[in-house]
Motif scaffolding. Structure first.
Motif, short mmCIF file in Angstrom:
data_model
loop_
_atom_site.label_atom_id
_atom_site.label_comp_id
_atom_site.label_asym_id
_atom_site.label_seq_id
_atom_site.Cartn_x
_atom_site.Cartn_y
_atom_site.Cartn_z
N THR A 16 44.70 45.44 37.36
CA THR A 16 45.34 44.65 37.95
C THR A 16 46.83 44.36 37.30
OG1 THR A 16 44.53 42.92 36.64
CG2 THR A 16 43.53 42.99 38.86
N THR A 17 47.29 45.36 36.33
CA THR A 17 48.15 45.26 35.90
C THR A 17 49.41 46.08 36.59
OG1 THR A 17 47.99 47.28 34.59
CG2 THR A 17 47.72 45.04 33.28
N LEU A 18 48.73 47.13 37.46
CA LEU A 18 49.34 47.81 38.45
C LEU A 18 49.95 46.73 39.64
CD1 LEU A 18 47.58 51.02 38.71
CD2 LEU A 18 49.88 50.85 37.46
N TYR A 19 51.11 46.89 40.09
CA TYR A 19 51.83 46.24 41.19
C TYR A 19 50.75 46.20 42.40
CZ TYR A 19 54.93 44.19 44.56
OH TYR A 19 55.38 43.52 45.63
N GLY A 20 50.42 47.45 42.95
CA GLY A 20 49.77 47.41 44.06
C GLY A 20 48.40 46.76 44.21
N PRO A 21 47.57 46.99 43.21
CA PRO A 21 46.10 46.22 42.91
C PRO A 21 46.44 44.53 42.93
CG PRO A 21 46.03 48.25 42.09
CD PRO A 21 47.57 48.21 42.25
N ALA A 22 47.54 44.31 41.81
CA ALA A 22 47.61 42.82 41.59
C ALA A 22 47.98 42.16 42.84
CB ALA A 22 48.74 42.71 40.74
N SER A 23 49.07 42.84 43.77
CA SER A 23 49.51 42.19 45.15
C SER A 23 48.52 42.05 46.11
CB SER A 23 50.81 43.08 45.43
OG SER A 23 51.71 42.86 44.50
N THR A 24 47.68 43.19 46.15
CA THR A 24 46.47 42.98 46.98
C THR A 24 45.58 41.89 46.76
OG1 THR A 24 46.80 45.59 47.28
CG2 THR A 24 44.74 44.52 48.00
N ILE A 25 44.99 41.89 45.52
CA ILE A 25 44.23 40.68 45.13
C ILE A 25 44.68 39.36 45.36
CG2 ILE A 25 43.18 39.57 43.10
CD1 ILE A 25 42.80 42.39 42.10
N TYR A 26 46.20 39.39 45.12
CA TYR A 26 46.86 38.13 45.40
C TYR A 26 46.75 37.65 46.80
CZ TYR A 26 50.34 34.26 45.44
OH TYR A 26 50.92 33.01 45.80
N GLY A 27 47.03 38.65 47.71
CA GLY A 27 47.01 38.54 49.08
C GLY A 27 45.67 37.96 49.59
N ILE A 28 44.50 38.80 49.14
CA ILE A 28 43.29 38.32 49.44
C ILE A 28 42.91 36.83 49.28
CG2 ILE A 28 40.78 39.08 48.92
CD1 ILE A 28 41.89 41.89 48.61
N GLU A 29 43.23 36.60 47.74
CA GLU A 29 42.87 35.33 47.28
C GLU A 29 43.59 34.19 48.20
OE1 GLU A 29 42.53 33.24 43.04
OE2 GLU A 29 43.84 34.83 43.21
N GLN A 30 44.67 34.42 48.60
CA GLN A 30 45.35 33.40 49.40
C GLN A 30 44.96 33.17 50.71
OE1 GLN A 30 47.83 31.16 48.04
NE2 GLN A 30 47.10 32.05 46.00
N ALA A 31 44.67 34.31 51.42
CA ALA A 31 43.92 34.24 52.68
C ALA A 31 42.70 33.60 52.56
CB ALA A 31 43.66 35.89 53.16
N ALA A 32 41.75 33.97 51.53
CA ALA A 32 40.34 33.27 51.52
C ALA A 32 40.56 31.64 51.10
CB ALA A 32 39.74 33.94 50.21
N ARG A 33 41.62 31.40 50.39
CA ARG A 33 41.76 29.85 50.31
C ARG A 33 42.01 29.30 51.52
NH1 ARG A 33 45.30 28.53 45.04
NH2 ARG A 33 43.72 30.07 44.51
N THR A 34 43.12 29.98 52.45
CA THR A 34 43.35 29.35 53.46
C THR A 34 42.14 29.35 54.66
OG1 THR A 34 45.67 30.51 53.33
CG2 THR A 34 44.91 29.70 55.60
N ALA A 35 41.39 30.32 54.46
CA ALA A 35 40.01 30.18 55.37
C ALA A 35 39.03 29.20 54.71
CB ALA A 35 39.40 31.45 55.55
N GLY A 36 39.35 28.46 53.43
CA GLY A 36 38.11 27.60 52.93
C GLY A 36 37.17 28.14 52.21
N TYR A 37 37.47 29.47 51.52
CA TYR A 37 36.50 30.07 50.60
C TYR A 37 37.38 30.27 49.18
CZ TYR A 37 33.34 31.56 54.38
OH TYR A 37 32.62 31.76 55.44
N PHE A 38 36.31 30.12 48.34
CA PHE A 38 36.69 30.46 46.81
C PHE A 38 36.26 32.02 46.57
CE2 PHE A 38 35.09 26.04 46.64
CZ PHE A 38 36.25 25.38 45.86
N VAL A 39 37.11 32.66 45.69
CA VAL A 39 36.89 33.74 45.30
C VAL A 39 36.55 34.04 43.86
CG1 VAL A 39 38.34 36.07 44.77
CG2 VAL A 39 38.75 34.52 46.91
N SER A 40 35.49 35.13 43.83
CA SER A 40 35.08 35.35 42.48
C SER A 40 35.51 36.94 42.21
CB SER A 40 33.45 35.23 42.37
OG SER A 40 32.81 35.84 41.22
N ILE A 41 36.38 37.03 41.15
CA ILE A 41 36.78 38.45 41.17
C ILE A 41 36.35 38.94 39.92
CG2 ILE A 41 38.82 39.72 40.22
CD1 ILE A 41 40.43 37.47 41.70
N VAL A 42 35.76 40.46 40.06
CA VAL A 42 35.22 41.11 39.03
C VAL A 42 36.32 42.51 39.01
CG1 VAL A 42 33.35 42.98 38.03
CG2 VAL A 42 32.83 40.78 39.61
#
Length: 340
Positions: free
Chosen positions: A78-104
């Protein structure tokens, strides 16, 4: 009396109902975003929730609904810009939909590690998983998903039996290469990403395709690893080659390294060599000169990933596998110019 006895108990749903002057069922409807609640009533319940500091008992809710309201995400580096930005976008979209996110987050992206991570998340009761799978090894691991587990791959393989959301890497590279040819350059050199990355493969394919379609020479590819160091080493080689006038680098970090190498060699950008990167990292517009690059919209990728996953969850598994492709766009700055 003990300290525990002195501590006030956390508010429960009946407290919210009493404070808002509504029934227990009405509070439940508001919490579950039910449409049949008047706006005034909804506002009164939400105000009571805020005042009391009420938090839903997710464990109890999961027992009733068979849903944990938690989504799993598997990624790595997640130090690479692409994966880090992708995870952030996923997390924000999940939160908007009312879900928590567990990341491995994995140190290595081999098939066994990905399978273990997905298995771990499944044991935790997640409702579905998103796997950021930009490498072939990760894409292969998706072929052995637990039965019935809703899943979406981001930047995944075309062949896996799993829904995929991705950015059109081929088209992004075509935009970059066409831009340089349109500026009058005879051909375009390419510094690639790692060979096992699907993104690097797509960018290489797009670059090569445009040159062949235009009947232009296809130069030797210089290998890279996404790092500024790789771009710097490639830039040193390219700076010593008088025939090089245009370079497409597979990401912006390598473009930064190449800029340093060209500066040290006394090669002016863009007067002598035009360069284009890929990603549009936040620092790109502050490079010297500001970098022409291809922008990827990671927020859109995150939103589509969650939308596809929730459709699977709502239908208890995929009836059909979806593939959503997000178009990139070229951002023109001062690192390229016309030679015509």
């Amino acid at each position: 009396m003990t300290a525990a006895a002195d501590r006030p108990r956390p508010p429960v749903m009946s407290d919210v109902a009493r404070a808002a002057g509504v029934s227990h069922q009405t509070v439940s409807r508001v919490l579950n975003d039910h449409p049949n609640v008047r706006g005034e009533t909804r506002a009164r319940v939400l105000d009571a929730i805020d005042r009391l500091g009420y938090r839903r008992n997710l464990v109890a809710r999961a027992l009733v609904t068979s849903r944990s309201r938690t989504l799993g995400v598997v990624s790595f580096d997640t130090t690479l810009y692409g994966p880090a930005s992708t995870i952030y976008g996923i997390e924000q979209a999940a939160r908007t939909a009312g879900y928590f996110v567990s990341i491995v987050s994995l140190k290595s992206i081999d098939a066994a590690s990905v399978r273990d991570a997905i298995g771990y998340l499944a044991e935790q009761g997640v409702d579905g998983v998103v796997v950021v799978a930009p490498q072939r090894s990760a894409a292969r691991a998706l072929e052995s998903l637990p039965p019935g587990l809703p899943a979406v791959a981001v930047e995944g393989s075309h062949s896996a039996d799993v829904s995929v959301v991705c950015i059109d890497q081929v088209e992004g590279a075509r935009l970059a290469t066409r831009h340089l040819l349109d500026l009058g350059h005879e051909t375009v050199w390419h510094v690639s990403g790692p060979s096992d990355w699907l993104e690097a493969e797509g960018r290489h394919e797009g670059w090569r395709g445009v040159l062949r379609e235009a009947g232009r020479p296809v130069p030797e590819v210089l290998p890279g690893d996404w790092s500024p160091r790789a771009g710097y080493e490639a830039g040193r080689r390219l700076a010593a080659m008088a025939e090089v006038t245009a370079v497409f680098l597979a990401n912006d970090q390598m473009a930064l390294g190449a800029l340093r190498a060209f500066t040290e060699a006394g090669v002016k950008v863009p007067e002598q060599i035009s360069i284009v990167g890929f990603d549009d990292i936040p620092e790109s517009e502050f490079f010297s000169p500001p970098l022409t690059t291809v922008r990827q919209d990671f927020d859109v990728v995150g939103r589509h990933s969650i939308e596809v996953l929730l459709r699977q969850i709502d239908t208890a598994g995929p009836d059909t596998y979806e593939r959503l492709v997000v178009r990139p766009r070229l951002v023109e700055r001062a690192s390229t110019w016309s030679v015509m």
